[in-house]
Design a protein around this motif. Structure first.
Motif, mmCIF file in Angstrom:
data_model
loop_
_atom_site.group_PDB
_atom_site.id
_atom_site.type_symbol
_atom_site.label_atom_id
_atom_site.label_comp_id
_atom_site.label_asym_id
_atom_site.label_seq_id
_atom_site.Cartn_x
_atom_site.Cartn_y
_atom_site.Cartn_z
ATOM 1 N N ARG A 1 0.859 -1.193 0.000
ATOM 2 C CA ARG A 1 0.000 0.000 0.000
ATOM 3 C C ARG A 1 0.894 1.242 0.000
ATOM 4 O O ARG A 1 1.904 1.281 0.719
ATOM 5 N N THR A 2 0.536 2.211 -0.803
ATOM 6 C CA THR A 2 1.376 3.408 -0.889
ATOM 7 C C THR A 2 0.603 4.660 -0.473
ATOM 8 O O THR A 2 -0.620 4.700 -0.567
ATOM 9 N N GLY A 3 1.345 5.656 -0.027
ATOM 10 C CA GLY A 3 0.743 6.947 0.339
ATOM 11 C C GLY A 3 1.528 8.064 -0.332
ATOM 12 O O GLY A 3 2.038 7.885 -1.444
ATOM 13 N N ASN A 4 1.684 9.194 0.345
ATOM 14 C CA ASN A 4 2.434 10.321 -0.211
ATOM 15 C C ASN A 4 3.897 9.946 -0.394
ATOM 16 O O ASN A 4 4.531 9.474 0.552
ATOM 17 N N PRO A 5 4.450 10.168 -1.596
ATOM 18 C CA PRO A 5 5.871 9.837 -1.779
ATOM 19 C C PRO A 5 6.825 10.882 -1.170
ATOM 20 O O PRO A 5 8.000 10.607 -0.979
ATOM 21 N N LEU B 1 -0.098 7.007 6.331
ATOM 22 C CA LEU B 1 -0.428 5.626 5.956
ATOM 23 C C LEU B 1 -0.765 4.759 7.166
ATOM 24 O O LEU B 1 -1.250 3.632 7.020
ATOM 25 N N LEU B 2 -0.507 5.297 8.361
ATOM 26 C CA LEU B 2 -0.695 4.492 9.573
ATOM 27 C C LEU B 2 -2.129 3.941 9.725
ATOM 28 O O LEU B 2 -2.292 2.776 10.106
ATOM 29 N N PRO B 3 -3.170 4.733 9.412
ATOM 30 C CA PRO B 3 -4.520 4.178 9.571
ATOM 31 C C PRO B 3 -4.746 2.899 8.749
ATOM 32 O O PRO B 3 -5.491 2.016 9.173
ATOM 33 N N GLU B 4 -4.065 2.789 7.612
ATOM 34 C CA GLU B 4 -4.223 1.565 6.801
ATOM 35 C C GLU B 4 -3.582 0.367 7.492
ATOM 36 O O GLU B 4 -4.111 -0.738 7.460
ATOM 37 N N VAL C 1 -3.230 0.122 10.743
ATOM 38 C CA VAL C 1 -4.094 -0.145 11.895
ATOM 39 C C VAL C 1 -5.303 -0.983 11.458
ATOM 40 O O VAL C 1 -5.655 -1.976 12.106
ATOM 41 N N GLN C 2 -5.899 -0.605 10.337
ATOM 42 C CA GLN C 2 -7.071 -1.352 9.862
ATOM 43 C C GLN C 2 -6.685 -2.793 9.536
ATOM 44 O O GLN C 2 -7.430 -3.735 9.855
ATOM 45 N N ALA C 3 -5.528 -2.969 8.910
ATOM 46 C CA ALA C 3 -5.084 -4.325 8.548
ATOM 47 C C ALA C 3 -4.842 -5.153 9.811
ATOM 48 O O ALA C 3 -5.159 -6.350 9.848
ATOM 49 N N VAL C 4 -4.292 -4.530 10.857
ATOM 50 C CA VAL C 4 -4.072 -5.253 12.118
ATOM 51 C C VAL C 4 -5.423 -5.608 12.751
ATOM 52 O O VAL C 4 -5.630 -6.744 13.215
ATOM 53 N N ALA D 1 0.074 -11.615 4.168
ATOM 54 C CA ALA D 1 1.217 -10.675 4.218
ATOM 55 C C ALA D 1 0.828 -9.403 3.478
ATOM 56 O O ALA D 1 0.235 -9.460 2.405
ATOM 57 N N ARG D 2 1.167 -8.263 4.082
ATOM 58 C CA ARG D 2 0.887 -6.970 3.452
ATOM 59 C C ARG D 2 2.108 -6.074 3.628
ATOM 60 O O ARG D 2 2.811 -6.171 4.633
ATOM 61 N N GLY D 3 2.331 -5.206 2.657
ATOM 62 C CA GLY D 3 3.410 -4.228 2.794
ATOM 63 C C GLY D 3 2.822 -2.821 2.860
ATOM 64 O O GLY D 3 1.740 -2.558 2.314
ATOM 65 N N PHE D 4 3.536 -1.915 3.526
ATOM 66 C CA PHE D 4 3.091 -0.528 3.654
ATOM 67 C C PHE D 4 4.298 0.367 3.368
ATOM 68 O O PHE D 4 5.318 0.269 4.069
ATOM 69 N N ALA D 5 4.168 1.206 2.345
ATOM 70 C CA ALA D 5 5.305 2.049 1.937
ATOM 71 C C ALA D 5 5.413 3.222 2.908
ATOM 72 O O ALA D 5 5.071 4.356 2.583
ATOM 73 N N PHE D 6 5.917 2.918 4.106
ATOM 74 C CA PHE D 6 6.049 3.946 5.150
ATOM 75 C C PHE D 6 7.242 4.873 4.904
ATOM 76 O O PHE D 6 7.328 5.913 5.520
#
Ligand SMILES: C[S@@+](CC[C@H](N)C(=O)[O-])C[C@H]1O[C@@H](n2cnc3c(N)ncnc32)[C@H](O)[C@@H]1O
Length: 424
Positions: free
Chosen positions: A126-130, A253-256, A258-261, A404-409
């Protein structure tokens, strides 16, 4: 006659190569004509480039791309003038919109190589602001003079050196942090009240609403109480923290995550693999995940070794027992996770969340999980390499990957946040 005392640098070996693939850490890999693997900075898969060797060992080499002869269509012009110096954002030569795709390939290969298993087909990032995403940083404040005036400049410590890379504006910091460093921070750190030698490390934190808190070693308790505290609002949940302790650094991106957890927890309870009797949040920081999940459990234990986190964890979870009709009990422990697991037998199918630092899980934690009645583990990781290694050990005690999920933090860097759910 003028003499040149400059030491002539021995010319380094160079090779004209075609880059094979990207590997962990954002470097790319190629085989040199003698068969050795070479890890190359600043190059992308498929590119033909001239590589200068910077380290030559018997069985591998390191190098840097000094000329890109045939660029990849995914190549981008690095935006930051400190690219290549500061060491922080080493992936800027790859287009922002392509970074997740490349990192996904790297992580799939990591799991194949280190854990001898494939990440599920559904694994994606999942990606957010670069840019402008980073709400937490440690900078160095350095005293300087401009004429007869004392000024202060801010920079990052360069990796593997004592040098400081000074910046006017860092493109990955949030606008509020850049504005703080360009404005109020200059006043604060030239103010006589903030006494420090020539340079000092400063932690800065944007709470997501543009309020910046900060702290530094040796700060007076009264100044700390006034300037270091923060409260972050995540979907209406208010989490107290301060600039000296760990907090997630990509609030966008943190809320995403949190939702996945939350989804992973609910699936575990619904399937019966985990229970809603007991949530154990190991490496809990200020009790972040426990706060996000507190309405689901009858008993909550947070374990964190940093004493500074304990008072926040207590405050953040203090209302739980009182508000919950379920009479939830909460215990906040300041101890190493491995110690707590050695002292406490988990002989019920509790819901277990771990979120360790980059070093991954200590071996005692892995052993205790293997010997416990936990059948489902929710693993939040900021280092997919140690995650893959830890998973390989968990697999020996019967755990397999559920999701498994990735988050572009951390865009522009090779780092990635991952959520791995395993069960047995
Ligand atoms: C990646 S942070 C996660 C914090 C928290 N889960 C959050 O989301 O804010 C890792 C935390 O583990 C703590 N830590 C590191 N080693 C530890 C250990 N051996 N036992 C307990 N806590 C540890 C650190 O102080 C840090 O707060």
């Amino acid at each position: 006659m003028a003499r040149n005392y400059a030491k002539s640098r021995k010319p380094r070996e160079t090779f004209d190569v075609r880059i094979e693939k990207m590997v962990q850490g954002g470097e790319s890999m190629v085989r040199l004509p003698d068969g050795r693997v070479c890890f190359v900075k600043g190059a992308l898969p498929g590119e033909r480039c001239r590589v200068e060797i910077t380290l030559s060992k018997k069985d591998f080499a390191r190098g840097v791309a000094v000329e890109i002869i045939e660029p990849s269509p995914d190549r981008a012009e690095p935006r930051c003038p400190l690219y290549g110096r500061c060491g922080g954002c080493s992936l800027q030569h790859l287009k922002s919109e392509k970074q997740a795709e490349y990192l996904e390939r790297v992580e799939r290969e990591n799991f194949r190589r280190l854990a001898r298993t494939d990440l599920p087909d559904s694994f994606c990032i999942r990606t957010g602001n670069p840019w402008g995403y980073r709400n937490r940083a440690r900078v160095v404040a350095v005293k300087d003079r401009a004429g007869d005036r004392e000024i202060v400049r801010f920079g990052f410590r360069e990796q593997e050196s004592n040098r400081i890379a000074f910046f006017r504006e860092c493109p990955v910091l949030t606008p509020a942090l850049n504005a703080f460093l360009q404005g109020p921070a200059r006043e604060i750190f030239t103010d006589k009240g903030t006494c420090f030698p020539r340079e000092i490390d400063v932690n800065i934190f944007d709470d997501g609403a543009g309020n910046v808190s900060y702290c530094y070693a040796g700060m007076k308790a009264s100044a700390f109480a006034e300037c270091a505290q923060s409260v972050v609002d995540i979907g209406g949940e208010k989490i107290a923290s301060d600039a000296s302790v760990f907090f997630q650094s990509n609030l966008g991106l943190l809320p995403e995550l949190v939702q996945a957890v939350r989804d992973a927890v609910d699936e575990g309870i619904a399937s019966g693999d985990a229970s809603d009797e007991w949530l154990i949040d190991l490496f809990s920081g200020v009790g972040f995940f426990a706060c996000m999940l507190k309405d689901r459990f009858r008993r909550i234990t947070t374990v964190e070794r940093d004493e500074g986190c304990l008072k926040h964890a207590k405050a953040n979870l203090s209302a739980v027992g009182m508000s919950g009709a379920r009479g939830t009990s909460v215990e906040n422990v300041a101890a190493p996770a491995e110690q707590w697991l050695m002292d406490n037998v988990v002989d019920v199918p509790a819901t277990l969340i771990v979120d360790p630092p980059r070093t991954g899980l200590p071996k005692e934690v892995l052993e205790a999980i293997a010997a416990s009645s936990v059948n489902r583990l929710i693993y939040v990781s900021c280092d997919p390499v140690t995650l893959a290694r830890d998973y390989a050990k968990l697999a020996l005690s019967g755990f397999t990957i559920k999701s498994a999920r990735g988050f572009a933090f951390y865009p522009q860097t090779p780092h990635l946040e991952m959520l791995l759910v395993v069960g047995r």
